[in-house]
Design an enzyme around this catalytic site. Structure first.
Site, mmCIF file in Angstrom:
data_model
loop_
_atom_site.group_PDB
_atom_site.id
_atom_site.type_symbol
_atom_site.label_atom_id
_atom_site.label_comp_id
_atom_site.label_asym_id
_atom_site.label_seq_id
_atom_site.Cartn_x
_atom_site.Cartn_y
_atom_site.Cartn_z
ATOM 1 N N TYR A 194 31.618 37.278 33.976
ATOM 2 C CA TYR A 194 32.638 37.978 35.130
ATOM 3 C C TYR A 194 34.183 37.659 34.209
ATOM 4 O O TYR A 194 35.198 38.798 34.568
ATOM 5 C CB TYR A 194 32.692 36.897 36.068
ATOM 6 C CG TYR A 194 33.831 36.970 37.068
ATOM 7 C CD1 TYR A 194 33.347 36.836 37.796
ATOM 8 C CD2 TYR A 194 34.873 35.770 36.987
ATOM 9 C CE1 TYR A 194 34.069 37.807 39.278
ATOM 10 C CE2 TYR A 194 35.671 36.053 37.953
ATOM 11 C CZ TYR A 194 35.236 36.797 39.382
ATOM 12 O OH TYR A 194 36.159 36.637 40.426
ATOM 13 N N LYS B 201 36.781 41.011 34.245
ATOM 14 C CA LYS B 201 38.135 40.464 34.972
ATOM 15 C C LYS B 201 39.243 41.177 34.017
ATOM 16 O O LYS B 201 39.615 41.435 34.278
ATOM 17 C CB LYS B 201 38.784 39.693 35.724
ATOM 18 C CG LYS B 201 37.161 38.981 36.736
ATOM 19 C CD LYS B 201 37.449 40.166 37.449
ATOM 20 C CE LYS B 201 36.770 40.007 38.385
ATOM 21 N NZ LYS B 201 36.621 41.218 40.145
#
Length: 136
Positions: free
Chosen positions: A38, A42
């Site tokens: 994740y 990002k």
């Protein structure tokens, strides 16, 4: 990335515009164990934002990103349903609260509006001070 490129090309043909990407407080500046994939994706959104801003700026297209921390949503429902977890996280925020959708919407509105006509390539942390607060 492909959608942003197509949108930017369309905007450039029609006099310019604004793209607002959504990143995350878990990415370029902070990390949480177990959230590696994740965080990497990002962080890539942050880099993509700056690269597209450089590429499309000369054609009148601004590209910015909003980097929220924990905000009430389907993704964070478990946090908001657990008072102990919510209290533990809230203690890490300088503003002593977690985010609401309106907090993020206002930042997006700024980037999409003429108020940010001279802003591009920026990643705005909308995190209630999570990035600034000292975790106890």
């Amino acid at each position: 990335m492909l959608l942003a490129g197509r949108a930017a090309a369309h905007m450039a043909e029609h006099g310019g515009g604004s793209i607002v990407n959504i990143s995350s407080a878990i990415g370029s500046d902070r990390a949480i164990a177990g959230q590696t994939l994740y965080a990497v994706t990002k962080g890539a959104v942050d880099s993509l934002t700056r690269a597209l801003a450089a590429e499309w700026g000369p054609k009148g297209v601004r590209v910015n990103a909003v980097r929220p921390a924990v905000t009430r949503s389907d993704m964070s429902a478990a946090v908001f349903a657990n008072p102990e977890l919510q209290a533990m996280l809230t203690a890490q925020y300088a503003l002593s609260r977690l985010g609401e959708p309106e907090d993020i919407a206002e930042a997006i509105l700024f980037f999409a509006s003429p108020a940010s006509s001279f802003v591009t390539g920026q990643v705005l942390s909308v995190d209630g001070g999570w990035g600034a607060a000292l975790v106890h």
